[in-house]
Design a protein around this motif. Structure first.
Motif, mmCIF file in Angstrom:
data_model
loop_
_atom_site.group_PDB
_atom_site.id
_atom_site.type_symbol
_atom_site.label_atom_id
_atom_site.label_comp_id
_atom_site.label_asym_id
_atom_site.label_seq_id
_atom_site.Cartn_x
_atom_site.Cartn_y
_atom_site.Cartn_z
ATOM 1 N N LEU A 123 37.735 25.055 38.258
ATOM 2 C CA LEU A 123 37.413 26.433 39.392
ATOM 3 C C LEU A 123 36.103 26.945 39.490
ATOM 4 C CD1 LEU A 123 38.993 28.796 40.471
ATOM 5 C CD2 LEU A 123 39.065 29.929 38.232
ATOM 6 N N LEU A 124 35.913 27.453 40.785
ATOM 7 C CA LEU A 124 34.670 28.177 41.117
ATOM 8 C C LEU A 124 35.118 29.426 41.711
ATOM 9 C CD1 LEU A 124 31.524 28.073 41.317
ATOM 10 C CD2 LEU A 124 31.728 27.191 43.667
ATOM 11 N N VAL A 125 34.604 30.732 41.211
ATOM 12 C CA VAL A 125 34.808 31.906 41.737
ATOM 13 C C VAL A 125 33.646 32.414 42.394
ATOM 14 C CG1 VAL A 125 35.447 34.181 41.084
ATOM 15 C CG2 VAL A 125 36.324 32.432 39.833
ATOM 16 N N ALA A 126 33.905 32.929 43.489
ATOM 17 C CA ALA A 126 32.676 33.402 44.413
ATOM 18 C C ALA A 126 31.872 34.505 43.735
ATOM 19 C CB ALA A 126 33.296 33.969 45.794
ATOM 20 N N ASP A 127 30.514 34.711 44.144
ATOM 21 C CA ASP A 127 29.585 35.398 43.295
ATOM 22 C C ASP A 127 30.142 37.019 43.612
ATOM 23 O OD1 ASP A 127 27.944 33.569 42.443
ATOM 24 O OD2 ASP A 127 27.101 33.434 44.322
ATOM 25 N N LYS A 128 30.648 37.181 44.913
ATOM 26 C CA LYS A 128 31.236 38.705 45.174
ATOM 27 C C LYS A 128 32.296 39.045 44.273
ATOM 28 C CE LYS A 128 33.912 37.583 49.326
ATOM 29 N NZ LYS A 128 33.645 36.314 49.177
ATOM 30 N N ALA A 186 33.617 35.362 35.238
ATOM 31 C CA ALA A 186 32.822 34.186 34.920
ATOM 32 C C ALA A 186 32.995 33.733 33.429
ATOM 33 C CB ALA A 186 31.382 34.775 34.847
ATOM 34 N N GLY A 187 33.550 34.632 32.561
ATOM 35 C CA GLY A 187 33.641 34.131 31.276
ATOM 36 C C GLY A 187 34.964 33.356 30.851
ATOM 37 N N TYR A 188 35.818 33.333 32.070
ATOM 38 C CA TYR A 188 37.019 32.565 31.889
ATOM 39 C C TYR A 188 36.946 31.280 32.645
ATOM 40 C CZ TYR A 188 38.771 37.189 30.808
ATOM 41 O OH TYR A 188 39.346 38.609 30.269
ATOM 42 N N THR A 189 35.842 30.888 33.135
ATOM 43 C CA THR A 189 35.634 29.483 33.734
ATOM 44 C C THR A 189 34.519 28.853 33.017
ATOM 45 O OG1 THR A 189 33.922 30.075 35.509
ATOM 46 C CG2 THR A 189 36.011 30.696 35.874
ATOM 47 N N TRP A 190 34.806 27.506 33.173
ATOM 48 C CA TRP A 190 33.906 26.479 32.588
ATOM 49 C C TRP A 190 32.427 26.537 33.049
ATOM 50 C CZ3 TRP A 190 35.425 21.727 29.608
ATOM 51 C CH2 TRP A 190 36.586 22.042 28.705
ATOM 52 N N PHE A 191 32.458 27.073 34.533
ATOM 53 C CA PHE A 191 31.119 27.168 35.377
ATOM 54 C C PHE A 191 30.471 28.241 34.539
ATOM 55 C CE2 PHE A 191 31.665 24.388 39.178
ATOM 56 C CZ PHE A 191 30.498 23.417 38.949
ATOM 57 N N ARG A 192 31.300 29.278 34.127
ATOM 58 C CA ARG A 192 30.591 30.412 33.571
ATOM 59 C C ARG A 192 30.171 31.348 34.920
ATOM 60 N NH1 ARG A 192 33.590 29.534 30.188
ATOM 61 N NH2 ARG A 192 33.151 29.331 28.069
ATOM 62 N N LEU A 193 30.729 31.206 36.085
ATOM 63 C CA LEU A 193 30.001 31.757 37.278
ATOM 64 C C LEU A 193 31.133 32.528 37.898
ATOM 65 C CD1 LEU A 193 28.091 28.700 38.798
ATOM 66 C CD2 LEU A 193 27.058 30.494 37.423
ATOM 67 N N GLY A 194 30.726 33.531 38.834
ATOM 68 C CA GLY A 194 31.515 34.269 39.649
ATOM 69 C C GLY A 194 31.688 36.029 39.101
ATOM 70 N N ARG A 237 24.196 30.207 40.533
ATOM 71 C CA ARG A 237 25.168 31.226 41.194
ATOM 72 C C ARG A 237 26.158 30.262 41.796
ATOM 73 N NH1 ARG A 237 22.937 33.984 45.705
ATOM 74 N NH2 ARG A 237 21.712 31.911 45.960
ATOM 75 N N SER A 238 27.243 30.877 42.075
ATOM 76 C CA SER A 238 28.253 30.259 42.821
ATOM 77 C C SER A 238 27.998 29.504 44.206
ATOM 78 C CB SER A 238 29.649 30.988 43.172
ATOM 79 O OG SER A 238 30.342 31.349 41.536
ATOM 80 N N GLU A 239 27.020 30.462 44.502
ATOM 81 C CA GLU A 239 26.589 30.115 46.229
ATOM 82 C C GLU A 239 25.750 28.931 46.046
ATOM 83 O OE1 GLU A 239 25.911 29.726 50.162
ATOM 84 O OE2 GLU A 239 27.286 31.329 48.988
#
Length: 293
Positions: A64-69, A18-26, A262-264
């Protein structure tokens, strides 16, 4: 068995992304690798290839969006000095895939080299920019790309010249997993004029985009001769919320994430937007956002 036990200086296990993405999610990556040299990268790639482990390449995480799991995979980030070099020789510049795109734009302008202005205000790395042919209404990076050095998922390294690459709208025909570095051919010009253009483009972005919120840039590509943001706006979707995410009221092609998102939530909101635009305009929106699941 840990495939990278002898590479513990460059490998982290179960690293939160999460900390590596602009969304801060995943969620986390099973393995997170930051090779220091091209040879270390090659060794990691070979092991992944031999053991059929999925690999992802991470830049600045701006699209980028990384899945929550999280990911049962290896995430490789070319963040070390050997991949960040920017070298000028006359009107040509060679930049590593991990080099900051904004720094390249600014340094080119400072040296009186024109051609990168269209990338003003676009976040990310040189590698990511080349891969998707980043740009905007004033042009794209493909206009100045001279050659690209690549590595495929088996570790084979090769180079492709500009004439061998198709630079389309937010895409290229580069299929190799890794961009190692790229060379650009720029034009000598007046540094003051270049600087003025950079400021004008950046001001346009600041006035029309939610630049100070948690977002990942434009979510959808513009359909041919149409604006994705305008379609979403006309469908009455500005401000639409799912959980702690919403369609931006500033620019409808941006999704904003608030605390608790959440990414979801983002994925559900994307599907709502796609469905409404499809129903209203019979247009299928194509993602510009990259999703890792």
């Amino acid at each position: 068995m840990n495939l990278f036990a002898d590479l513990d200086e460059i490998v982290k296990e179960n690293e939160p992304l999460a900390g590596y993405t602009w969304f801060r999610l995943g969620g986390p990556a099973r393995y997170f690798v930051e090779p220091r040299t091209e040879e270390e990268l090659l060794e990691v790639v070979r092991r992944c290839h031999e053991n059929e482990i999925r690999m992802y390449i991470l830049g600045r995480g701006s699209n980028l969006l990384v899945a929550d799991k999280g990911l049962d995979a290896v995430v490789i980030r070319l963040s070390q000095d050997s991949f960040n070099r920017i070298e000028f020789q006359g009107s040509c510049v060679r930049a590593g895939a991990g080099a900051d795109l904004g720094l390249l734009v600014r340094e080119s302008a400072r040296r009186g080299l024109s051609g990168m202005e269209c990338l003003s205000g676009i976040p990310g790395t040189v590698g990511g920019a080349v891969k998707i042919n980043a740009g905007g209404r004033f042009g794209d990076i493909g206009n100045v790309a001279k050659s690209v050095r690549l590595m495929d998922s088996s570790g084979y390294r090769f180079e492709r010249k500009h004439e061998d690459i198709y630079f389309g709208y937010r895409m290229t025909n580069i299929m190799a997993k890794f961009i190692i570095e790229a060379e650009f051919s720029l034009i000598e010009s007046d540094p003051e004029q270049i600087g003025k253009m950079l400021k004008e483009i950046l001001m346009l972005k600041k006035n029309s985009q939610p630049m100070h919120s948690r977002n990942a840039g434009c979510v959808f590509k513009n359909p041919r001769a149409l604006s994705a943001g305008a379609l979403i706006d006309k469908a009455g979707l500005k401000g639409t919320e799912v959980g702690a995410t919403r369609v931006s009221r500033t620019h409808a092609n941006f999704i904003i994430a608030e605390d608790g998102a959440r990414s979801e939530d983002v994925l559900r909101l994307i599907e709502i937007v796609r469905q409404k635009v499809r129903e209203r305009f019979d247009v299928e929106l194509e993602l510009e956002l990259e999703i890792w699941e």
